[in-house]
Each structure stands twice: as C-alpha cells, then as structure tokens.
Scaffold this motif. Structure first.
Motif, PDB file in Angstrom:
ATOM      1  N   LYS A  17       0.573  -1.327  -0.339  1.00  0.00           N
ATOM      2  CA  LYS A  17      -0.102   0.203  -0.086  1.00  0.00           C
ATOM      3  C   LYS A  17       0.919   1.633  -0.249  1.00  0.00           C
ATOM      4  CE  LYS A  17      -2.292  -0.550   3.401  1.00  0.00           C
ATOM      5  NZ  LYS A  17      -1.728  -1.857   4.524  1.00  0.00           N
ATOM      6  N   GLY A  31      -1.288   4.553   9.103  1.00  0.00           N
ATOM      7  CA  GLY A  31      -0.543   3.787   9.474  1.00  0.00           C
ATOM      8  C   GLY A  31       0.484   4.200  10.123  1.00  0.00           C
ATOM      9  N   ALA A  32       0.987   5.334   9.861  1.00  0.00           N
ATOM     10  CA  ALA A  32       2.205   6.178  10.216  1.00  0.00           C
ATOM     11  C   ALA A  32       1.637   7.115  11.577  1.00  0.00           C
ATOM     12  CB  ALA A  32       2.776   7.449   9.452  1.00  0.00           C
ATOM     13  N   ARG A  83       9.725   2.989  13.099  1.00  0.00           N
ATOM     14  CA  ARG A  83       9.074   1.391  11.339  1.00  0.00           C
ATOM     15  C   ARG A  83       9.614   0.680  12.889  1.00  0.00           C
ATOM     16  NH1 ARG A  83       5.603   2.856   8.427  1.00  0.00           N
ATOM     17  NH2 ARG A  83       5.241   5.040   7.672  1.00  0.00           N
ATOM     18  N   ILE A 138       1.200  -1.824  18.031  1.00  0.00           N
ATOM     19  CA  ILE A 138       0.056  -0.508  17.921  1.00  0.00           C
ATOM     20  C   ILE A 138      -0.854  -1.043  18.132  1.00  0.00           C
ATOM     21  CG2 ILE A 138      -0.633   0.638  15.899  1.00  0.00           C
ATOM     22  CD1 ILE A 138       1.723  -0.186  14.419  1.00  0.00           C
ATOM     23  N   ASP A 175      -4.958   0.586  18.163  1.00  0.00           N
ATOM     24  CA  ASP A 175      -5.670   0.801  17.192  1.00  0.00           C
ATOM     25  C   ASP A 175      -6.865   0.100  17.650  1.00  0.00           C
ATOM     26  OD1 ASP A 175      -5.302  -1.854  17.018  1.00  0.00           O
ATOM     27  OD2 ASP A 175      -3.870  -1.749  15.408  1.00  0.00           O
ATOM     28  N   GLU A 229      -3.920   5.970   2.891  1.00  0.00           N
ATOM     29  CA  GLU A 229      -3.746   3.907   2.814  1.00  0.00           C
ATOM     30  C   GLU A 229      -3.715   3.901   4.033  1.00  0.00           C
ATOM     31  OE1 GLU A 229      -1.376   2.600   3.874  1.00  0.00           O
ATOM     32  OE2 GLU A 229       0.563   3.637   4.175  1.00  0.00           O
ATOM     33  N   ARG A 266      -6.730   0.668   6.944  1.00  0.00           N
ATOM     34  CA  ARG A 266      -6.908  -0.451   6.891  1.00  0.00           C
ATOM     35  C   ARG A 266      -9.080  -0.181   6.776  1.00  0.00           C
ATOM     36  NH1 ARG A 266      -2.714  -1.128   7.474  1.00  0.00           N
ATOM     37  NH2 ARG A 266      -1.289  -2.555   8.054  1.00  0.00           N
ATOM     38  N   ASP A 267      -9.415   1.346   7.282  1.00  0.00           N
ATOM     39  CA  ASP A 267     -10.741   1.887   7.336  1.00  0.00           C
ATOM     40  C   ASP A 267     -11.173   2.949   6.600  1.00  0.00           C
ATOM     41  OD1 ASP A 267      -9.117   2.940   8.736  1.00  0.00           O
ATOM     42  OD2 ASP A 267      -9.812   3.171  10.598  1.00  0.00           O
ATOM     43  N   SER A 277      -6.130  -6.744  13.290  1.00  0.00           N
ATOM     44  CA  SER A 277      -7.297  -5.407  12.369  1.00  0.00           C
ATOM     45  C   SER A 277      -7.884  -6.224  11.940  1.00  0.00           C
ATOM     46  CB  SER A 277      -5.819  -5.855  10.768  1.00  0.00           C
ATOM     47  OG  SER A 277      -5.212  -4.783  11.520  1.00  0.00           O
ATOM     48  N   ARG A 302     -11.321  -6.601  14.955  1.00  0.00           N
ATOM     49  CA  ARG A 302     -11.369  -6.144  16.163  1.00  0.00           C
ATOM     50  C   ARG A 302     -12.383  -5.558  16.161  1.00  0.00           C
ATOM     51  NH1 ARG A 302      -6.870  -2.185  13.831  1.00  0.00           N
ATOM     52  NH2 ARG A 302      -7.670  -1.080  12.630  1.00  0.00           N
TER      53      ARG A 302
HETATM   54  O1   DC Z   1       0.424   0.082   7.444  1.00  0.00           O
HETATM   55  P1   DC Z   1       1.305   0.358   8.674  1.00  0.00           P
HETATM   56  O2   DC Z   1       1.671  -1.487   8.607  1.00  0.00           O
HETATM   57  O3   DC Z   1       2.331   1.366   8.675  1.00  0.00           O
HETATM   58  O4   DC Z   1      -0.142  -0.094  10.041  1.00  0.00           O
HETATM   59  C1   DC Z   1       0.398  -0.219  11.241  1.00  0.00           C
HETATM   60  C2   DC Z   1      -0.650  -0.574  12.401  1.00  0.00           C
HETATM   61  O5   DC Z   1      -1.852   0.592  12.131  1.00  0.00           O
HETATM   62  C3   DC Z   1      -1.671  -1.794  11.326  1.00  0.00           C
HETATM   63  O6   DC Z   1      -1.091  -3.034  11.966  1.00  0.00           O
HETATM   64  C4   DC Z   1      -3.520  -1.042  11.975  1.00  0.00           C
HETATM   65  C5   DC Z   1      -2.924   0.083  12.031  1.00  0.00           C
HETATM   66  N1   DC Z   1      -3.707   1.042  11.698  1.00  0.00           N
HETATM   67  C6   DC Z   1      -5.050   0.911  11.502  1.00  0.00           C
HETATM   68  O7   DC Z   1      -5.633   0.345  12.838  1.00  0.00           O
HETATM   69  N2   DC Z   1      -6.111   1.787  10.804  1.00  0.00           N
HETATM   70  C7   DC Z   1      -5.182   2.363  10.019  1.00  0.00           C
HETATM   71  N3   DC Z   1      -5.848   3.010   8.770  1.00  0.00           N
HETATM   72  C8   DC Z   1      -3.835   2.044   9.491  1.00  0.00           C
HETATM   73  C9   DC Z   1      -2.993   1.815   9.779  1.00  0.00           C
END
Ligand code: DC
Length: 224
Positions: free
Chosen positions: A18, A37-38, A92, A100, A104, A129, A131-132, A185, A188
C-alpha cells in the motif's frame, strides 16, 4: 466536485504494498499522500517513549490527544515528527509494530486520528492508505481500492523492506507476526480491516509495483 470525493482510498493488510504504491499513485495524480498507519505508529511510539501504561485506554487516548504530529513529504520520503522530534525511523521498529494493536483498537484513539485524517482530506485531493479508509474515514470516496496479496508474498516484501533498512528478520517469525497483526486488524470491534462493498479488489501477488500503480491510476482517472 467536493473535496471529500477527490479521495483515492486504499485499504489492505500489512505488506500488500500500500505505502509504496499509494505514494506513487499520489505523485502521478498530483494528489497529496496520507499514510494513516504512520499516525498509529507515531501514537504508539509516543506512548512508549513517555512510559504510558499500555493497558490504560484513557491514558493512551490522552497521550494521543496531546501529541503534536507533523507529517511532511520531503525529497527523501515522508518525515514524521512528534512533539518536534524526528521519529521517521523510530516508528518503524519491530517493537512499535508489535505494540500498535494496544492503541489501534481503542475507539477514543481512533476518533482522534480519524479527525486528523478527515481534516487532511478536506485540504485537497488526497490518496489515503490504511485499514479503514474506505469504510470509516472517507466512506464517500468515489475511488476505493482493497489491495491484497498472499501471506507469503507479503512476508517476502516486508522482509526485503526490513533488510534494506538493516533490520534483517527471520522469515517464519515475520510471517507469523504479519498473520497475527492481520488477524487483530480484521477481528477488532472498532473499524476492522475489511473491503468496503464498493471497493475494487486488486490482488498484487503476481504484479509488479509498476503494474499496480498503472492499474490504480487508471481506476482513479475513471472514477474521479
Ligand atoms: O500500514 P502500517 O503497517 O504502517 O500500519 C500500522 C498499524 O496501524 C497496523 O497494524 C494497523 C494500524 N492501522 C489502523 O488500525 N488503521 C489504519 N487506518 C492504519 C493503520
């Protein structure tokens, strides 16, 4: 066209490519790039650095609220600062990555970060970019992509990324960590990772980054 719809939303599991792809799609379209994610990484780093109890949701929420987070695109890539400190590399590390999930899954933490993300998106056309993004952050986005790849492929990519940063990892262990992180992820209660009903599924297992970027740019131009 309103700002909210000038959004390319890219979701998917860890290691699907991504970040690499989203950054390049943003460049090609002339859109801003938002790596959500950052933000979860930065909030986790801050809690660790300040010795916040990772079992205390209210303390984690307060720490996230107090965080001064800046994310800038520089010629050498994204720079992330927390309370004025450059944490680009620190967010990182495997330790941050592993922890995390403590933050999260906390609704209060997510609300704070989602507010930041929406404000970012309101400033102008954005490739975001996470997850949600297509399900929660920008449900009205007209271009949504769910980027996936096989677990082995995602592990190989993550291993190569880590090796390039001088952090070689054991393949089997990394594979297990990625599998576990996905599971967390996807299961949850708040904002689980899932494909939005109107998201296009792109499986990048057998595609090069160039091919994925081309496909996504074409899709974005068609939809926006
Ligand atoms: O994309 P990444 O690996 O940098 O994301 C790190 C963590 O953050 C990932 O394990 C789940 C969480 N995350 C999230 O819950 N919602 C997001 N929109 C982005 C990342």
């Amino acid at each position: 066209m309103s700002g909210a719809t000038q959004i390319v939303a890219i979701d998917g599991p860890a290691g699907a490519g991504k970040s690499t792809v989203a950054r390049r799609v943003a460049e090609r379209l002339g859109f801003a790039f938002l790596d959500t994610g950052a933000m979860y990484r930065a909030a986790t780093w801050r809690a660790l650095a300040r010795g916040v109890d990772l079992h205390d949701p209210e303390a984690l929420e307060a720490s996230t609220r107090d965080m001064r987070l800046e994310m800038d695109e520089t010629p050498s890539g994204q720079r992330v600062t927390v309370d004025g400190e450059d944490v680009t590399a620190a967010i990182r590390t495997p330790e941050v990555t592993r922890l995390i999930y403590r933050l999260d899954q906390i609704p209060g933490v997510r609300r704070i970060l989602v507010d930041h993300q929406r404000r970012f998106g309101e400033r102008g056309p954005t490739v975001a970019e996470g997850r949600d993004i297509g399900t929660v952050v920008f449900p009205a986005a007209r271009c949504k992509i769910f980027l996936d790849a096989s677990l082995d492929c995602r592990t190989r990519r993550r291993a190569a990324e880590l090796a390039a940063k001088g952090m070689p990892a054991d393949f089997e262990q990394l594979r297990e960590e990625i599998r576990e992180r996905d599971e967390k992820s996807r299961t949850r209660a708040d904002s689980p990772l899932r494909r939005a009903d109107d998201a296009v599924l792109v499986d990048s297992t057998d595609l090069t980054a160039d091919q994925v970027v081309d496909a996504l740019v074409a899709l974005a131009r068609e939809r926006l």
